[in-house]
Design an enzyme around this catalytic site. Structure first.
Site, PDB file in Angstrom:
ATOM      1  N   ARG A  66      -0.825   6.891 -14.980  1.00  8.63           N
ATOM      2  CA  ARG A  66      -1.989   6.328 -15.644  1.00  8.63           C
ATOM      3  C   ARG A  66      -1.608   5.976 -17.069  1.00  8.63           C
ATOM      4  O   ARG A  66      -0.848   6.681 -17.726  1.00  8.63           O
ATOM      5  CB  ARG A  66      -3.174   7.319 -15.635  1.00  8.63           C
ATOM      6  CG  ARG A  66      -3.867   7.442 -14.287  1.00  8.63           C
ATOM      7  CD  ARG A  66      -4.570   6.156 -13.906  1.00  8.63           C
ATOM      8  NE  ARG A  66      -5.218   6.198 -12.594  1.00  8.63           N
ATOM      9  CZ  ARG A  66      -4.648   5.784 -11.469  1.00  8.63           C
ATOM     10  NH1 ARG A  66      -3.410   5.309 -11.499  1.00  8.63           N
ATOM     11  NH2 ARG A  66      -5.291   5.836 -10.331  1.00  8.63           N
ATOM     12  N   GLU A 114      -5.590  -1.275 -20.171  1.00  9.37           N
ATOM     13  CA  GLU A 114      -5.368  -2.353 -19.196  1.00  9.37           C
ATOM     14  C   GLU A 114      -6.655  -2.917 -18.610  1.00  9.37           C
ATOM     15  O   GLU A 114      -6.648  -4.006 -18.035  1.00  9.37           O
ATOM     16  CB  GLU A 114      -4.479  -1.857 -18.058  1.00  9.37           C
ATOM     17  CG  GLU A 114      -5.135  -0.838 -17.137  1.00  9.37           C
ATOM     18  CD  GLU A 114      -4.181  -0.382 -16.033  1.00  9.37           C
ATOM     19  OE1 GLU A 114      -4.568  -0.511 -14.861  1.00  9.37           O
ATOM     20  OE2 GLU A 114      -3.077   0.093 -16.345  1.00  9.37           O
ATOM     21  N   HIS A 163       0.282  -3.016 -12.936  1.00  7.21           N
ATOM     22  CA  HIS A 163      -0.286  -2.004 -12.035  1.00  7.21           C
ATOM     23  C   HIS A 163      -0.040  -2.392 -10.569  1.00  7.21           C
ATOM     24  O   HIS A 163      -0.947  -2.358  -9.735  1.00  7.21           O
ATOM     25  CB  HIS A 163      -1.788  -1.838 -12.289  1.00  7.21           C
ATOM     26  CG  HIS A 163      -2.302  -0.466 -11.962  1.00  7.21           C
ATOM     27  ND1 HIS A 163      -3.146   0.226 -12.781  1.00  7.21           N
ATOM     28  CD2 HIS A 163      -2.084   0.334 -10.897  1.00  7.21           C
ATOM     29  CE1 HIS A 163      -3.441   1.399 -12.231  1.00  7.21           C
ATOM     30  NE2 HIS A 163      -2.796   1.487 -11.092  1.00  7.21           N
TER      31      HIS A 163
END
Length: 342
Positions: free
Chosen positions: A235, A264, A296
């Site tokens: 994360r 993000e 991601h």
């Protein structure tokens, strides 16, 4: 069961529709992220499906509850985007996908190491311009290097196994050291400070909790070896991005591979090619030749997408039929302070 699926892309729809042939739910896909501004789209739906960069905070949950939602099915392992305390207060159940493909994420982490170490993006760009010079492309052998794996849950264990396959010495940190893993892979569990101080490569595989927020801050970065390669596929907020920026500018950090970024939301998963990037820290990170950012995408394999869809829809069916919600997440389960990967 009627399910409103938010923040969808073509790959989401394909996987969910294929898996749904077995479940028969009524799926409605929405492209926008689930936020306070879009929550009204779910009026009349008993369940919604969210993704990691949705913002399912208390205000959003209030709107969802008023519209009839009783279940938030997160199609992700992470659940920090959901206010679990508010969900409990509103009697909204929350489920997640605890495991979809640990191999997908672990393999992506190793790919980032290799790409950074062997300067693959720079080499690719050069030869496209017919520049076949090797100057500035010297890397190092992974064999014999010390790799620190922070978090030995499902993904961390696979990452440790892959790094051992390269001939690396692997140090692990977890709040629950695993003697069986030590014996199986010939790795060693050490305190986090020792891992930071002695590793040539560090790969983060812990979830985001109050205890892991900015786990890698300025002090942690200062304790790391000069030239360390830092990888984050967990994360974004595990790393203090401004502190990382300073460590990169000083030359202390040798490279950073980031599949996640703490700000993000609203950036990753979007096509912003025709716009000006508003995040100054991310924009600065992208200028470094020794920083590799992916959007991601570590989870993005056919196998992982199929598992995510299957597990998510199975949770919706269990909820619909009043069966135990085996992948439920409750507020009391995550109010732990220490860093953990379980």
């Amino acid at each position: 069961m009627r399910l409103a699926v938010f923040d969808t892309h073509r790959y989401d729809r394909d996987a969910l529709e294929k898996a749904n042939a077995r479940f028969g739910h009524a799926l409605t896909f929405f492209e926008p992220r689930l936020t306070l501004q879009t929550a009204k789209l779910a009026d009349g739906f008993p369940a919604v499906c969210s993704f990691v960069n949705d913002r399912v905070d208390a205000a959003t949950l209030e709107v969802l509850r008023a519209g009839g939602v009783r279940l938030v099915a997160a199609r992700s392992a992470g659940y920090n985007h959901v206010d679990l305390e508010a969900a409990r207060r509103l009697d909204i159940r929350v489920s997640r996908v605890p495991e979809y493909s640990p191999h997908a994420v672990a393999e992506h982490a190793v790919a980032l190491v290799l790409a950074l170490n062997r300067h693959l993006t720079r080499a690719f760009a050069r030869v496209r311009d017919w520049n076949f010079s090797l100057d500035g492309l010297v890397g190092f052998d992974l064999a014999g290097k010390t790799v620190g794996v922070v978090g030995t849950g499902r993904i961390g264990r696979v990452a440790a196994r892959i790094f051992r396959g390269f001939g690396c010495q692997v140090l692990c940190y977890d709040v629950a050291p695993d003697a069986e893993l030590e014996r199986e892979l010939n790795v060693r569990f050490v305190p986090l400070d020792e891992l930071f101080a002695t590793s040539d490569v560090i790969s983060l595989h812990v979830p985001l909790t109050p205890g892991t927020h900015h786990l890698v801050d300025a002090a942690a970065l200062a304790r790391m070896k000069k030239g360390v390669v830092l990888i984050n596929t967990g994360r974004g907020a595990l790393i203090d991005s401004r502190a990382l920026l300073a460590a990169l500018k000083s030359g202390h950090i040798g490279g950073a591979g980031l599949d996640v970024y703490e700000e993000e939301e609203g950036v990753f998963f979007q096509d912003l090619s025709g716009q000006v990037l508003q995040d100054d820290v991310l924009a600065r990170l992208l200028t470094f030749p020794n920083v590799l950012v992916t959007s991601h995408q570590a989870f993005l394999t056919h196998e992982a997408l199929a598992n995510i869809a299957e597990t998510t829809l199975a949770s919706v069916r269990a909820f619909e039929q009043g069966e135990p919600l085996v992948n439920e997440v409750r507020a009391e389960q995550v109010m732990r302070a220490p860093p953990t990967s379980r």
